[in-house]
Design a protein around this motif. Structure first.
Motif, PDB file in Angstrom:
ATOM      1  N   LYS A 111      54.966  35.718  20.500  1.00  7.48           N
ATOM      2  CA  LYS A 111      54.455  36.609  21.541  1.00  7.48           C
ATOM      3  C   LYS A 111      55.601  37.356  22.223  1.00  7.48           C
ATOM      4  O   LYS A 111      55.488  38.547  22.512  1.00  7.48           O
ATOM      5  N   ALA A 112      56.717  36.669  22.449  1.00 10.29           N
ATOM      6  CA  ALA A 112      57.880  37.319  23.069  1.00 10.29           C
ATOM      7  C   ALA A 112      58.401  38.450  22.189  1.00 10.29           C
ATOM      8  O   ALA A 112      58.759  39.525  22.692  1.00 10.29           O
ATOM      9  N   GLU A 113      58.447  38.231  20.868  1.00 14.87           N
ATOM     10  CA  GLU A 113      58.906  39.273  19.951  1.00 14.87           C
ATOM     11  C   GLU A 113      57.943  40.462  19.943  1.00 14.87           C
ATOM     12  O   GLU A 113      58.372  41.617  19.901  1.00 14.87           O
ATOM     13  N   ILE A 114      56.661  40.186  19.971  1.00 16.31           N
ATOM     14  CA  ILE A 114      55.660  41.264  19.949  1.00 16.31           C
ATOM     15  C   ILE A 114      55.737  42.088  21.222  1.00 16.31           C
ATOM     16  O   ILE A 114      55.727  43.324  21.179  1.00 16.31           O
ATOM     17  N   THR A 115      55.846  41.417  22.374  1.00 18.14           N
ATOM     18  CA  THR A 115      55.866  42.150  23.648  1.00 18.14           C
ATOM     19  C   THR A 115      57.186  42.883  23.873  1.00 18.14           C
ATOM     20  O   THR A 115      57.265  43.747  24.734  1.00 18.14           O
ATOM     21  N   ARG A 116      58.225  42.566  23.095  1.00 19.29           N
ATOM     22  CA  ARG A 116      59.468  43.354  23.163  1.00 19.29           C
ATOM     23  C   ARG A 116      59.252  44.744  22.572  1.00 19.29           C
ATOM     24  O   ARG A 116      59.921  45.698  22.945  1.00 19.29           O
ATOM     25  N   ARG A 117      58.319  44.847  21.641  1.00 19.61           N
ATOM     26  CA  ARG A 117      58.062  46.120  20.966  1.00 19.61           C
ATOM     27  C   ARG A 117      56.811  46.807  21.496  1.00 19.61           C
ATOM     28  O   ARG A 117      56.664  48.021  21.380  1.00 19.61           O
ATOM     29  N   PHE A 118      55.907  46.041  22.046  1.00 18.68           N
ATOM     30  CA  PHE A 118      54.637  46.563  22.569  1.00 18.68           C
ATOM     31  C   PHE A 118      54.606  46.221  24.058  1.00 18.68           C
ATOM     32  O   PHE A 118      54.076  45.193  24.458  1.00 18.68           O
ATOM     33  N   ILE A 119      55.193  47.078  24.852  1.00 17.46           N
ATOM     34  CA  ILE A 119      55.523  46.786  26.256  1.00 17.46           C
ATOM     35  C   ILE A 119      54.340  47.071  27.182  1.00 17.46           C
ATOM     36  O   ILE A 119      53.641  48.072  27.049  1.00 17.46           O
ATOM     37  N   GLY A 120      54.161  46.172  28.161  1.00 16.75           N
ATOM     38  CA  GLY A 120      53.188  46.397  29.224  1.00 16.75           C
ATOM     39  C   GLY A 120      51.745  46.112  28.859  1.00 16.75           C
ATOM     40  O   GLY A 120      50.842  46.515  29.583  1.00 16.75           O
ATOM     41  N   GLN A 121      51.504  45.420  27.763  1.00 19.61           N
ATOM     42  CA  GLN A 121      50.137  45.174  27.312  1.00 19.61           C
ATOM     43  C   GLN A 121      49.948  43.698  26.953  1.00 19.61           C
ATOM     44  O   GLN A 121      49.422  43.374  25.895  1.00 19.61           O
ATOM     45  N   GLU A 122      50.348  42.802  27.835  1.00 16.36           N
ATOM     46  CA  GLU A 122      50.280  41.367  27.541  1.00 16.36           C
ATOM     47  C   GLU A 122      48.862  40.903  27.239  1.00 16.36           C
ATOM     48  O   GLU A 122      48.647  40.089  26.341  1.00 16.36           O
ATOM     49  N   ARG A 123      47.886  41.426  27.973  1.00 19.20           N
ATOM     50  CA  ARG A 123      46.486  41.022  27.742  1.00 19.20           C
ATOM     51  C   ARG A 123      46.021  41.438  26.346  1.00 19.20           C
ATOM     52  O   ARG A 123      45.356  40.674  25.646  1.00 19.20           O
ATOM     53  N   VAL A 124      46.395  42.626  25.925  1.00 19.35           N
ATOM     54  CA  VAL A 124      46.037  43.120  24.595  1.00 19.35           C
ATOM     55  C   VAL A 124      46.672  42.228  23.527  1.00 19.35           C
ATOM     56  O   VAL A 124      46.014  41.845  22.550  1.00 19.35           O
ATOM     57  N   VAL A 125      47.938  41.878  23.719  1.00 21.23           N
ATOM     58  CA  VAL A 125      48.631  41.011  22.766  1.00 21.23           C
ATOM     59  C   VAL A 125      47.960  39.639  22.722  1.00 21.23           C
ATOM     60  O   VAL A 125      47.723  39.089  21.641  1.00 21.23           O
ATOM     61  N   ASP A 126      47.629  39.084  23.886  1.00 19.29           N
ATOM     62  CA  ASP A 126      46.964  37.771  23.936  1.00 19.29           C
ATOM     63  C   ASP A 126      45.630  37.783  23.195  1.00 19.29           C
ATOM     64  O   ASP A 126      45.330  36.873  22.420  1.00 19.29           O
ATOM     65  N   LEU A 127      44.821  38.806  23.428  1.00 22.33           N
ATOM     66  CA  LEU A 127      43.514  38.885  22.770  1.00 22.33           C
ATOM     67  C   LEU A 127      43.651  39.077  21.261  1.00 22.33           C
ATOM     68  O   LEU A 127      42.900  38.485  20.481  1.00 22.33           O
ATOM     69  N   THR A 128      44.618  39.871  20.857  1.00 19.76           N
ATOM     70  CA  THR A 128      44.830  40.107  19.426  1.00 19.76           C
ATOM     71  C   THR A 128      45.295  38.834  18.737  1.00 19.76           C
ATOM     72  O   THR A 128      44.791  38.469  17.667  1.00 19.76           O
ATOM     73  N   LEU A 129      46.246  38.133  19.341  1.00 22.59           N
ATOM     74  CA  LEU A 129      46.697  36.858  18.781  1.00 22.59           C
ATOM     75  C   LEU A 129      45.563  35.838  18.746  1.00 22.59           C
ATOM     76  O   LEU A 129      45.433  35.073  17.780  1.00 22.59           O
ATOM     77  N   SER A 130      44.736  35.825  19.776  1.00 20.95           N
ATOM     78  CA  SER A 130      43.590  34.903  19.805  1.00 20.95           C
ATOM     79  C   SER A 130      42.642  35.163  18.647  1.00 20.95           C
ATOM     80  O   SER A 130      42.153  34.232  18.013  1.00 20.95           O
ATOM     81  N   ALA A 131      42.389  36.438  18.360  1.00 24.83           N
ATOM     82  CA  ALA A 131      41.507  36.776  17.236  1.00 24.83           C
ATOM     83  C   ALA A 131      42.084  36.239  15.932  1.00 24.83           C
ATOM     84  O   ALA A 131      41.368  35.646  15.123  1.00 24.83           O
ATOM     85  N   LEU A 132      43.391  36.430  15.722  1.00 20.47           N
ATOM     86  CA  LEU A 132      44.025  35.950  14.497  1.00 20.47           C
ATOM     87  C   LEU A 132      44.004  34.430  14.416  1.00 20.47           C
ATOM     88  O   LEU A 132      43.695  33.863  13.366  1.00 20.47           O
ATOM     89  N   LEU A 133      44.329  33.758  15.510  1.00 18.53           N
ATOM     90  CA  LEU A 133      44.383  32.299  15.508  1.00 18.53           C
ATOM     91  C   LEU A 133      43.003  31.668  15.311  1.00 18.53           C
ATOM     92  O   LEU A 133      42.895  30.566  14.787  1.00 18.53           O
ATOM     93  N   CYS A 134      41.970  32.388  15.718  1.00 16.30           N
ATOM     94  CA  CYS A 134      40.592  31.890  15.538  1.00 16.30           C
ATOM     95  C   CYS A 134      40.033  32.252  14.165  1.00 16.30           C
ATOM     96  O   CYS A 134      38.906  31.899  13.843  1.00 16.30           O
TER      97      CYS A 134
END
Length: 188
Positions: A22-45
């Protein structure tokens, strides 16, 4: 008791790897932590995600970054009005051997990957959009009367521009049902 300790150790290790990803993703996709969390949740599920937002907000960059960071074989399909189902699924071609014999050979389409980015999915015709239905639900596709399994894991992260934009088609209900989560991408 040792199994419980091993499980706890594995969970903690997974948490550490997920936090690093998540830290690596948010280094490149800045200011969208909620979007990153939801996207990772979809993949993990084990599900698929539909990213909706205006052009230029980084939806494509997010999916490309996810594939890299998560170590998934990712492919991208740019959906356009002239895209055909065979452009996604693949097709059979007639191949002539050195001895003059002819046989059909299946050429895999981009859907044969672990993370498919369906970019601007609502710009393609409903017929082409529906080519993803079987793949998203059953993790396999049928081409030329033969069923072929897709990679494991298999995820679709589709991007969509708002319906109000010119040249877009609404997604059929059957396809919307295949997405685990709808992720609205706004301005950071």
């Amino acid at each position: 008791m040792a199994d419980a300790d091993n499980l706890l150790t594995e969970i903690e290790a997974l948490e550490g790897r997920l936090t690093a990803a998540k830290a690596e993703i948010t280094r490149r996709f800045i200011g969208q932590e909620r979007v990153v969390d939801l996207t990772l949740s979809a993949l993990l599920c084990g599900g698929h995600g539909l990213l909706i937002g205006l052009p230029g907000l980084g939806k494509t960059r997010l999916v490309e970054t996810l594939a890299t960071v998560m170590g998934l074989d990712g492919k991208r399909v740019q959906f356009t009005p002239d895209l055909m189902p065979a452009d996604i699924l693949g097709s059979e071609v007639l191949e002539t051997g050195a001895d003059g014999s002819r046989a059909f050979k299946f050429i895999e389409g981009p859907i044969f990957c672990q993370l498919l980015m369906a970019d601007e999915i609502n710009r393609a015709s409903p017929r082409t959009q529906s080519a993803l239905l079987q793949a998203m639900q059953e993790r396999q596709v049928s081409v030329s009367g033969q069923t072929r399994d897709l990679a494991k894991p298999f995820h679709v992260l589709a991007t969509q521009n708002p319906i109000e934009q010119e040249g877009t088609y609404p997604l059929p209900e059957a396809q919307l049902d295949r997405f685990l989560v709808r992720i609205d991408v706004g301005y950071p």
